[in-house]
Design a protein around this motif. Structure first.
Motif, mmCIF file in Angstrom:
data_model
loop_
_atom_site.group_PDB
_atom_site.id
_atom_site.type_symbol
_atom_site.label_atom_id
_atom_site.label_comp_id
_atom_site.label_asym_id
_atom_site.label_seq_id
_atom_site.Cartn_x
_atom_site.Cartn_y
_atom_site.Cartn_z
ATOM 1 N N LEU A 47 -4.557 11.655 -13.667
ATOM 2 C CA LEU A 47 -5.987 11.442 -13.884
ATOM 3 C C LEU A 47 -6.827 12.104 -12.797
ATOM 4 C CD1 LEU A 47 -8.131 10.017 -15.652
ATOM 5 C CD2 LEU A 47 -7.834 7.994 -14.191
ATOM 6 N N PHE A 48 -6.215 12.350 -11.617
ATOM 7 C CA PHE A 48 -6.943 12.899 -10.472
ATOM 8 C C PHE A 48 -6.408 14.302 -10.152
ATOM 9 C CE2 PHE A 48 -6.740 8.273 -9.944
ATOM 10 C CZ PHE A 48 -8.091 7.965 -9.945
ATOM 11 N N VAL A 97 0.828 -1.207 0.000
ATOM 12 C CA VAL A 97 0.000 0.000 0.000
ATOM 13 C C VAL A 97 0.860 1.254 0.000
ATOM 14 C CG1 VAL A 97 -1.765 1.289 1.277
ATOM 15 C CG2 VAL A 97 -1.887 -1.215 1.161
ATOM 16 N N ALA A 98 1.954 1.238 0.761
ATOM 17 C CA ALA A 98 2.806 2.422 0.877
ATOM 18 C C ALA A 98 3.516 2.753 -0.427
ATOM 19 C CB ALA A 98 3.833 2.213 1.985
ATOM 20 N N ALA A 99 3.722 1.766 -1.281
ATOM 21 C CA ALA A 99 4.389 2.015 -2.556
ATOM 22 C C ALA A 99 3.401 2.397 -3.642
ATOM 23 C CB ALA A 99 5.178 0.771 -2.980
ATOM 24 N N ILE A 100 2.275 1.692 -3.704
ATOM 25 C CA ILE A 100 1.312 1.914 -4.784
ATOM 26 C C ILE A 100 0.429 3.127 -4.493
ATOM 27 C CG2 ILE A 100 -0.584 0.884 -6.096
ATOM 28 C CD1 ILE A 100 0.578 -1.858 -5.343
ATOM 29 N N GLY A 101 0.027 3.299 -3.245
ATOM 30 C CA GLY A 101 -0.926 4.340 -2.881
ATOM 31 C C GLY A 101 -0.562 5.731 -3.342
ATOM 32 N N PRO A 102 0.645 6.230 -3.005
ATOM 33 C CA PRO A 102 0.977 7.607 -3.402
ATOM 34 C C PRO A 102 1.090 7.784 -4.910
ATOM 35 C CG PRO A 102 2.850 6.526 -2.345
ATOM 36 C CD PRO A 102 1.671 5.643 -2.123
ATOM 37 N N THR A 103 1.446 6.721 -5.629
ATOM 38 C CA THR A 103 1.523 6.815 -7.087
ATOM 39 C C THR A 103 0.152 7.054 -7.697
ATOM 40 O OG1 THR A 103 3.438 5.333 -7.121
ATOM 41 C CG2 THR A 103 2.222 5.596 -9.182
ATOM 42 N N ILE A 104 -0.853 6.362 -7.176
ATOM 43 C CA ILE A 104 -2.221 6.541 -7.669
ATOM 44 C C ILE A 104 -2.808 7.848 -7.160
ATOM 45 C CG2 ILE A 104 -4.534 5.541 -7.789
ATOM 46 C CD1 ILE A 104 -2.297 3.976 -9.244
#
Length: 276
Positions: free
Chosen positions: A177-178, A165-172
């Motif tokens: 797109l947001f 979560v800590a790696a993927i979360g900030p990227t998204i």
């Protein structure tokens, strides 16, 4: 003037309540950032200020720990409702937020339930940077998005323990797109009425729980046909219940608790103090 506050949490999702009825709103973006600092301030995921209101029992305004504002916070709304209902010796109140009028009730078990409003699915509502079908976003993993007054992007995964979560979360969160960033959910469906949820919160990192994220995750799961209208959501800090009939408002129910009350020292209220 001293600033009295109440530190509360909902299954570990911590927030601060400041009651400013019969007074001017003392919170600014700068002060919210100072108070939100977990080293030199109080520390919280969100802060809610209770204000006078003619249209409802009270009005709520919300801040993130970085000093930014948000339209709604499910946990802090329930915390404010708990305090106000106890004060008025009633089991139901209505609170005005930027999300609209939210009706709150105390259940027979003592939990607090709040009507979080109708979810929104238009690309401009989330919002997205371009017009897209929010049911399947053009990102790896095919997430789905909605708005609960703040943006939510949900991934459904087979094994939540395998997700970094800590790696993927900030990227998204910061994906182009947001334009206003987004909360990011990672959901493992246990069965049609139970999910396990982990969150990367917009501006805030990984919380133990989140009321609005729990709502967004369930709404998106129902849209995908994966969930029934009433779902228990297990977050890192505990469990809440989310109900949605597919048309009307979303109902969030769970416990809230007071951690402590206190008074902010004058030094923290002055410009140039800690957190600057």
């Amino acid at each position: 003037m001293p600033l009295i506050f109440h530190k509360m949490h909902a299954n570990g999702d911590d927030f601060v309540i400041v009651d400013a009825r019969n007074a001017s709103n003392p919170i600014t973006s700068t002060l919210a950032r100072r108070l939100g600092d977990r080293v030199s301030g109080i520390g919280f995921n969100q802060l809610a200020v209770v204000l006078d209101c003619q249209e409802a029992d009270a009005r709520l305004m919300f801040w993130n720990a970085d000093g930014s504002t948000l339209d709604v916070c499910g946990s802090a709304t329930r915390g404010a409702a708990h305090r106000l209902m106890s004060e008025a010796n009633t089991r139901s109140i209505t609170l005005h937020t930027n999300r609209g009028l939210l009706t709150c009730e105390r259940t027979a078990t003592g939990a607090i339930s709040v009507s979080m409003g109708v979810p929104l699915f238009g690309s401009a509502d989330v919002p997205l940077a371009t017009h897209l079908d929010t049911a399947v976003l053009p990102l790896a993993g095919g997430p789905i998005a909605c708005s609960m007054g703040n943006p939510h992007c949900t991934y459904f995964v087979d094994d939540l323990a395998a997700v970094d979560v800590a790696a993927i979360g900030p990227t998204i969160e910061t994906h182009p797109l947001f334009p206003l960033r987004t909360n990011v959910h990672f959901v493992q469906v246990i069965d049609r009425s139970h999910i396990r949820l982990r969150i990367w919160e917009r501006w805030g990192g990984i919380p133990l729980g989140s009321g609005s994220c729990s709502c967004g995750a369930v709404v998106n799961g129902i849209r995908r046909g994966l969930l029934d209208p009433c779902v228990e959501v297990a977050c890192d800090g505990g469990t809440v219940t989310v109900q949605w009939d597919g048309v009307g408002p979303v109902f969030l129910t769970g416990p809230v608790a007071l951690s402590y009350s206190g008074e902010v020292v004058d030094d923290l209220l002055q410009p140039g103090s800690g957190g600057e």
